[in-house]
Design a protein around this motif. Sequence first.
Motif, mmCIF file in Angstrom:
data_model
loop_
_atom_site.group_PDB
_atom_site.id
_atom_site.type_symbol
_atom_site.label_atom_id
_atom_site.label_comp_id
_atom_site.label_asym_id
_atom_site.label_seq_id
_atom_site.Cartn_x
_atom_site.Cartn_y
_atom_site.Cartn_z
ATOM 1 N N ILE A 229 0.836 -1.202 0.000
ATOM 2 C CA ILE A 229 0.000 0.000 0.000
ATOM 3 C C ILE A 229 0.874 1.256 0.000
ATOM 4 O O ILE A 229 0.578 2.236 -0.673
ATOM 5 C CB ILE A 229 -0.951 -0.024 1.212
ATOM 6 C CG1 ILE A 229 -1.939 -1.176 1.040
ATOM 7 C CG2 ILE A 229 -1.692 1.290 1.353
ATOM 8 C CD1 ILE A 229 -2.740 -1.497 2.265
ATOM 9 N N PHE A 230 1.974 1.196 0.732
ATOM 10 C CA PHE A 230 2.910 2.322 0.746
ATOM 11 C C PHE A 230 3.389 2.634 -0.675
ATOM 12 O O PHE A 230 3.394 3.784 -1.111
ATOM 13 C CB PHE A 230 4.094 1.977 1.655
ATOM 14 C CG PHE A 230 5.093 3.087 1.822
ATOM 15 C CD1 PHE A 230 4.848 4.119 2.713
ATOM 16 C CD2 PHE A 230 6.267 3.093 1.093
ATOM 17 C CE1 PHE A 230 5.773 5.142 2.868
ATOM 18 C CE2 PHE A 230 7.191 4.111 1.241
ATOM 19 C CZ PHE A 230 6.940 5.142 2.135
ATOM 20 N N VAL A 231 3.752 1.577 -1.410
ATOM 21 C CA VAL A 231 4.223 1.775 -2.787
ATOM 22 C C VAL A 231 3.126 2.385 -3.655
ATOM 23 O O VAL A 231 3.364 3.322 -4.428
ATOM 24 C CB VAL A 231 4.693 0.434 -3.392
ATOM 25 C CG1 VAL A 231 4.977 0.591 -4.872
ATOM 26 C CG2 VAL A 231 5.924 -0.060 -2.675
ATOM 27 N N ILE A 232 1.911 1.850 -3.507
ATOM 28 C CA ILE A 232 0.801 2.366 -4.317
ATOM 29 C C ILE A 232 0.591 3.848 -4.024
ATOM 30 O O ILE A 232 0.438 4.664 -4.933
ATOM 31 C CB ILE A 232 -0.482 1.570 -4.030
ATOM 32 C CG1 ILE A 232 -0.328 0.132 -4.529
ATOM 33 C CG2 ILE A 232 -1.686 2.234 -4.675
ATOM 34 C CD1 ILE A 232 -1.474 -0.772 -4.135
ATOM 35 N N CYS A 233 0.602 4.210 -2.742
ATOM 36 C CA CYS A 233 0.288 5.595 -2.368
ATOM 37 C C CYS A 233 1.423 6.559 -2.705
ATOM 38 O O CYS A 233 1.202 7.759 -2.831
ATOM 39 C CB CYS A 233 -0.037 5.683 -0.883
ATOM 40 S SG CYS A 233 -1.565 4.827 -0.452
ATOM 41 N N LEU A 234 2.642 6.038 -2.839
ATOM 42 C CA LEU A 234 3.773 6.905 -3.184
ATOM 43 C C LEU A 234 3.539 7.618 -4.497
ATOM 44 O O LEU A 234 3.919 8.770 -4.669
ATOM 45 C CB LEU A 234 5.044 6.067 -3.323
ATOM 46 C CG LEU A 234 5.939 5.883 -2.129
ATOM 47 C CD1 LEU A 234 7.220 5.213 -2.588
ATOM 48 C CD2 LEU A 234 6.242 7.195 -1.455
ATOM 49 N N SER A 235 2.942 6.895 -5.462
ATOM 50 C CA SER A 235 2.765 7.530 -6.770
ATOM 51 C C SER A 235 1.327 8.002 -6.945
ATOM 52 O O SER A 235 0.794 7.981 -8.034
ATOM 53 C CB SER A 235 3.193 6.584 -7.888
ATOM 54 O OG SER A 235 2.732 5.304 -7.626
ATOM 55 N N SER A 236 0.742 8.440 -5.856
ATOM 56 C CA SER A 236 -0.627 8.918 -5.939
ATOM 57 C C SER A 236 -0.669 10.236 -6.695
ATOM 58 O O SER A 236 -0.010 11.201 -6.344
ATOM 59 C CB SER A 236 -1.170 9.121 -4.524
ATOM 60 O OG SER A 236 -2.434 9.714 -4.592
ATOM 61 N N PHE A 237 -1.460 10.253 -7.743
ATOM 62 C CA PHE A 237 -1.593 11.488 -8.509
ATOM 63 C C PHE A 237 -3.039 11.993 -8.524
ATOM 64 O O PHE A 237 -3.327 13.114 -8.097
ATOM 65 C CB PHE A 237 -1.095 11.284 -9.942
ATOM 66 C CG PHE A 237 -1.405 12.440 -10.840
ATOM 67 C CD1 PHE A 237 -0.757 13.656 -10.670
ATOM 68 C CD2 PHE A 237 -2.356 12.335 -11.844
ATOM 69 C CE1 PHE A 237 -1.052 14.737 -11.480
ATOM 70 C CE2 PHE A 237 -2.656 13.413 -12.663
ATOM 71 C CZ PHE A 237 -2.005 14.615 -12.480
ATOM 72 N N ALA A 238 -3.954 11.137 -8.993
ATOM 73 C CA ALA A 238 -5.324 11.611 -9.216
ATOM 74 C C ALA A 238 -5.979 12.052 -7.907
ATOM 75 O O ALA A 238 -6.691 13.054 -7.868
ATOM 76 C CB ALA A 238 -6.146 10.527 -9.896
ATOM 77 N N VAL A 239 -5.728 11.296 -6.826
ATOM 78 C CA VAL A 239 -6.318 11.663 -5.539
ATOM 79 C C VAL A 239 -5.765 13.005 -5.067
ATOM 80 O O VAL A 239 -6.511 13.887 -4.632
ATOM 81 C CB VAL A 239 -6.055 10.562 -4.486
ATOM 82 C CG1 VAL A 239 -6.358 11.069 -3.089
ATOM 83 C CG2 VAL A 239 -6.884 9.326 -4.789
ATOM 84 N N ALA A 240 -4.439 13.168 -5.198
ATOM 85 C CA ALA A 240 -3.826 14.420 -4.764
ATOM 86 C C ALA A 240 -4.296 15.581 -5.644
ATOM 87 O O ALA A 240 -4.482 16.700 -5.168
ATOM 88 C CB ALA A 240 -2.299 14.301 -4.820
ATOM 89 N N LEU A 241 -4.495 15.282 -6.932
ATOM 90 C CA LEU A 241 -4.949 16.328 -7.857
ATOM 91 C C LEU A 241 -6.341 16.830 -7.473
ATOM 92 O O LEU A 241 -6.618 18.026 -7.508
ATOM 93 C CB LEU A 241 -4.964 15.772 -9.284
ATOM 94 C CG LEU A 241 -5.490 16.675 -10.392
ATOM 95 C CD1 LEU A 241 -4.506 17.805 -10.663
ATOM 96 C CD2 LEU A 241 -5.720 15.878 -11.666
ATOM 97 N N THR A 242 -7.215 15.911 -7.103
ATOM 98 C CA THR A 242 -8.609 16.282 -6.872
ATOM 99 C C THR A 242 -8.859 16.735 -5.439
ATOM 100 O O THR A 242 -9.619 17.667 -5.212
ATOM 101 C CB THR A 242 -9.537 15.100 -7.184
ATOM 102 O OG1 THR A 242 -9.005 13.922 -6.579
ATOM 103 C CG2 THR A 242 -9.639 14.884 -8.670
ATOM 104 N N LEU A 243 -8.244 16.066 -4.468
ATOM 105 C CA LEU A 243 -8.540 16.388 -3.072
ATOM 106 C C LEU A 243 -7.424 17.175 -2.397
ATOM 107 O O LEU A 243 -7.647 17.851 -1.411
ATOM 108 C CB LEU A 243 -8.806 15.104 -2.273
ATOM 109 C CG LEU A 243 -10.059 14.324 -2.678
ATOM 110 C CD1 LEU A 243 -10.168 13.035 -1.887
ATOM 111 C CD2 LEU A 243 -11.309 15.168 -2.490
ATOM 112 N N GLY A 244 -6.204 17.037 -2.917
ATOM 113 C CA GLY A 244 -5.074 17.700 -2.277
ATOM 114 C C GLY A 244 -4.741 19.005 -2.971
ATOM 115 O O GLY A 244 -5.613 19.785 -3.316
#
Lengths: 504, 232
Positions: A189-204
């Motif tokens: 899960i850590f690896v998956i969240c490291l490259s989080s883009f769409a979530v950060a784009l919309t909510l962050g």
Amino acid sequence: MAQRAVALGAGALVAALALGPVAAVLWRAGGFGAFAPGDGQALRFTLWQAALSAALSVALAVPVARALARRDFPGRSLLVALLGAPFILPVIVAVLGLIAVFGNSGIVNGALEALGLPGITIYGAHGVIVAHVFFNLPLATRMILQGWLALPGERLRLAAELGLGPREVFRVVEWPMLRRIAPQAAAVIFVICLSSFAVALTLGGGPRATTVELAIYQAMRFDFDLGRAAMLACLQLALALAAGLVALRLSGAAGMGAGLDRVVPRWDAARRSARALDAAAIALAALFLLTPLALVAWNGVPGLADLGWPVWRAAGQSLGVALASTALCLLWALPLATRWGEVMGLLGIAISPLVLGTGLFVIVRPYVNPVALALPVTALVNALMALPFALRILRPEAEAIRTDFARLSAALGLSGRVWVTRILLPRLRRPLGFAAGLTAALSMGDLGVIALFADPERATLPLQVYRLMGSYRMEAAQGAALLLLALSLGLFWGFDRGGRNAGA
Amino acid sequence: MLALEGIVAGSEGFELRADLRLEAPGRVAVIGPSGAGKSTMLDVIAGFRAPASGRVTWQGRDLTALPPGQRPVATLFQDNNLFPHLTLHENLALALRPRGGRLTAEERERIAAALERMGLSDLSGRKPGAVSGGQASRAALARVTLQDRPVMLLDEPFAALGPALKAEMLAELARVAGEMEALALLVTHDPADARAFAERTILVAEGVAAPPRETAAIFADPPEALRAYLGA
């Protein structure tokens, strides 16, 4: 011979596509750019949110997985199946659902207001984490559930015979399993969240909730600062590779497969407090996971009536992209469905779509307007991203077919073409259908590299939903999100079904 | 004549030596304890394993460098003799057209005749999983007859069948090999099989394949290694 050449060619292409763009970015930038003041913060936020998302997902998954492991109730197998769904759920759809629950005019704030309490907001760092937990709690639950179901029955029987209480059972039986599985789940899960883009784009967004991926996008799209984008791309690459290697080290044979249909007989679970705890865990998890989706469906129906031409055009373009990247991914996966091929394919996980997109952007810009290639590049990048999953699904079966029938085929002198069309493909249909369904759904819902390239003419459906949200046309956005959800699930179901039905 | 000339083959810690000649046509049993190298010998003849040294020749022609599909050899394996997702007819068609393409009318007739001879005409549209073990064995045998190659290698192909069915299949095999004027090599554990099927017998023991002897003679006066194997 020819087959070997094809496999080598496919592997070389993966490597070139994965590493070439990074080199191109570096070369064009003429070296690394300077660290902007926000970049250190982006790095810290990326690591912090990934760690917190992983820890929360795993911690919350433990009681849910235990409840699912030891309780049987109507709808249990449906719920377990649904835990696999977030994998193919478009991020933007989930985000809309979470906004409908936790957003400014969402149901939670409605309730708080009715009680005269201060409201909450979904935007910002905690919103990013809520979304990550939404996506990864099911994954963690599935992994840990598998661990629970793999507990040797004798051990539980012995614990019952000795009359161990719940605390002792946990210490003696369950804790050793959790100590092994939980770090694996957290690392993935850590690896998956490291490259989080769409979530950060919309909510962050903003200085306090920007991931490195989002910073790459901003450097490209707003500042067009290639040097900084290149520097951030290399930072992201190093992060992903390091974390990916750790996760690979930790992971045993965990992953897809293995039946989750069974309930472990337990003798220590009959107490009233244990029953209440399990019921609460299951109910809360189901509520947390299903309410946003139900709201997307509920809110989306009114918007379906007038979606408008841009949405339909985006839907058509998304379908084209999804089908093209599915075809490409499978063409790639077939020759690579071997042990070393799977290792090659892992490059696809380590390398972020934004880095790839940036590099391809730099490579094609001297020759054509990158915007004109937005959709083909998206299809290509999506195919590369889905490749590791496709290989994971196809490799065991493909190798079994080879070991079973290689001798007979050689004895008959089957040509390469006949081997592929008459033997390999027909026998691979089931996993091929599953892999195609996953790839198509992932590509359909992807909101990544397209955001770098797009112009008003060229948009995929997820991007169109994002644009509608950005212009505060929530009803239209929800309608388009429902369409997107239906198309993603439909593609998955259709391909998977096609593979299954192909004559037993 | 099939000749193994100075063959040495094997892998880590195991070695098989063979230097022998087999007249064709003929029926030969290959007998010996497991792990002694029977399958290795067949693999060398079929081309699934390259020998470390030595040559395999057929009628004086050197086969050693040829891939399995281009050798005058057809093999019945222990299992996986038919592709489970293809019908019996499609399986046989593949033996005639390994590089794809449409069957000619003449080839269709050959397939029909081969199925007919094995009593499988009514089952040509079935898949291997939908016929009995004996019927699948017959279909595999039909496949070998269609391949029409002068050397037949049989690696305990009927081990999974009951005794009566096995005897029947061996008789069928002897008949087919006779009709095709083929050289048939049958690997077996069972001395009774060797007696019933083979004119001559090769003993493979302790990493050496001995030259063939008359089956009756070898069992009447078994060499030391065979005596140990038979427990006599």
